[in-house]
Design a protein around this motif. Structure first.
Motif, short mmCIF file in Angstrom:
data_model
loop_
_atom_site.label_atom_id
_atom_site.label_comp_id
_atom_site.label_asym_id
_atom_site.label_seq_id
_atom_site.Cartn_x
_atom_site.Cartn_y
_atom_site.Cartn_z
N LEU A 8 -25.20 -26.86 39.12
CA LEU A 8 -24.70 -27.43 40.38
C LEU A 8 -25.51 -26.87 41.56
CD1 LEU A 8 -22.32 -27.78 38.36
CD2 LEU A 8 -20.78 -27.37 40.27
N ASN A 9 -26.08 -27.74 42.36
CA ASN A 9 -26.77 -27.28 43.55
C ASN A 9 -25.88 -27.53 44.77
OD1 ASN A 9 -28.49 -26.58 45.57
ND2 ASN A 9 -29.87 -28.32 45.33
N GLN A 13 -26.34 -31.82 38.40
CA GLN A 13 -24.98 -32.32 38.14
C GLN A 13 -24.79 -33.72 38.73
OE1 GLN A 13 -22.32 -31.80 36.53
NE2 GLN A 13 -20.45 -31.95 37.73
N LYS A 14 -25.42 -33.96 39.87
CA LYS A 14 -25.33 -35.28 40.52
C LYS A 14 -25.97 -36.34 39.61
CE LYS A 14 -26.95 -37.12 44.94
NZ LYS A 14 -27.47 -36.67 46.23
N SER A 47 -26.55 -29.13 48.33
CA SER A 47 -26.69 -30.58 48.55
C SER A 47 -25.35 -31.30 48.65
CB SER A 47 -27.48 -31.20 47.38
OG SER A 47 -28.79 -30.75 47.40
N CYS A 57 -29.81 -32.29 42.70
CA CYS A 57 -28.72 -31.54 42.04
C CYS A 57 -28.54 -32.12 40.63
CB CYS A 57 -27.42 -31.69 42.84
SG CYS A 57 -25.99 -31.06 41.94
N VAL A 63 -21.28 -38.56 44.98
CA VAL A 63 -20.34 -38.45 43.83
C VAL A 63 -19.47 -37.20 43.99
CG1 VAL A 63 -21.70 -39.78 42.14
CG2 VAL A 63 -22.17 -37.35 42.43
N LYS A 64 -19.32 -36.77 45.25
CA LYS A 64 -18.59 -35.54 45.57
C LYS A 64 -17.17 -35.53 44.98
CE LYS A 64 -19.33 -34.27 49.85
NZ LYS A 64 -19.18 -34.21 51.29
N LEU A 124 -23.54 -36.99 36.62
CA LEU A 124 -22.39 -37.84 36.95
C LEU A 124 -22.82 -39.28 37.21
CD1 LEU A 124 -20.38 -35.39 39.24
CD2 LEU A 124 -19.89 -36.02 36.87
S1 SF4 Z 1 -20.81 -32.36 44.97
FE1 SF4 Z 1 -22.49 -30.87 45.09
S2 SF4 Z 1 -22.55 -29.85 43.10
FE2 SF4 Z 1 -21.33 -31.73 42.86
S3 SF4 Z 1 -22.79 -33.26 42.17
FE3 SF4 Z 1 -22.71 -33.41 44.38
S4 SF4 Z 1 -24.35 -32.13 45.13
FE4 SF4 Z 1 -23.98 -31.55 42.99
#
Ligand code: SF4
Length: 251
Positions: free
Chosen positions: A230-231, A23-24, A234, A21, A240-241, A27
């Motif tokens: 954003l995937n 975005q992961k 996953s 992902c 890092v949710k 972050l």
């Molecule tokens: S929560 Fe989902 S969209 Fe956000 S960084 Fe984690 S895998 Fe990606």
């Protein structure tokens, strides 16, 4: 996020995070800034420092076993032909499996220097990549190196991780010819699954090498273009949710 050229340097974790992902990855990189080459290559962490940083007990166990594998040859080379392993090895199945596989290797090798690892726990940083390679061995009867990664059990990205390390080592060799540390290139890669006592070795083919270079180049191009989508498939397994949720809420 403005990405500078030097920030395209990827660790194994970052590379796999981006594929999982983007975005992961983004972050994670904000929380863990890129280290300086000299700091990265010279740093080493003790088991206690991982404990202090709050690593879970499974990870903690893995770090202890990595330390055992790292020091094994120095500690047990004089008694490796004994029929009975020392008590501290008999008491732990993972250590016992490693003893057995190393004893077999000792009897099979033609020269002692093929039994000893060429390098252990080596940290390398190149222009594009960085990472810690668990073990580098000499390939018997070939003028080449073998990269070994220690893992508890098989995982989905094992082969990709091995290709990452092979590329890292081969590039490091080419970028640091004056060092003369690695005379030959990587010809084989493999995993040692320590909870199973199984070693899987593969030849590093040209097809694999080129395919990996393409994936790495595509990844770095996407990072450079700020393609951090954003995937959501996953999310269930994302560490890092919480931060991601705050970020999405803010935007
Ligand atoms: S929560 Fe989902 S969209 Fe956000 S960084 Fe984690 S895998 Fe990606």
């Amino acid at each position: 996020m403005v990405v500078m050229e030097y920030e395209l340097n990827l660790s194994t974790t970052e590379f796999l995070y981006f594929l999982d992902c983007p975005q992961k990855f983004r972050l994670y990189r904000i929380l863990n800034p890129l280290p300086y080459k000299s700091n990265f290559m010279n740093s080493s962490r003790s088991v206690i420092s991982y404990k202090m940083r709050g690593y879970k007990s499974k990870k903690d166990k893995g770090i202890k076993y990595h330390h055992f594998f790292e020091t094994f040859h120095k500690k047990y080379s004089r008694i490796i032909t004994n029929t009975t392993p020392p008590e501290e090895i008999q008491e732990d199945n993972v250590k016992l499996l490693y003893w057995v596989i190393q004893q077999e290797k000792y009897y099979e090798k033609k020269e002692d220097y093929y039994w000893y690892p060429f390098e252990r726990e080596v940290r390398l940083m190149t222009e594009k990549q960085r990472g810690k390679i668990d073990c580098i061995e000499l390939c018997e009867d070939k003028n080449g190196l073998r990269v070994i990664d220690y893992k508890s059990t098989p995982e989905l990205n094992d082969h990709l991780t091995l290709l990452f390390y092979a590329s890292l080592l081969n590039d490091y060799r080419l970028e640091n010819t004056d060092e003369g540390k690695f005379d030959c290139e990587v010809l084989e890669v493999g995993c040692y699954y320590y909870e199973m006592g199984v070693k899987k070795i593969y030849n590093l083919t040209e097809v694999d090498r080129l395919a990996f270079e393409r994936i790495l180049k595509n990844t770095q191009e996407k990072i450079s273009n700020n393609e951090f989508f954003l995937n959501k498939s996953s999310c269930w397994n994302c560490n890092v949710k919480t931060i991601c949720k705050i970020e999405i809420g803010r935007n």
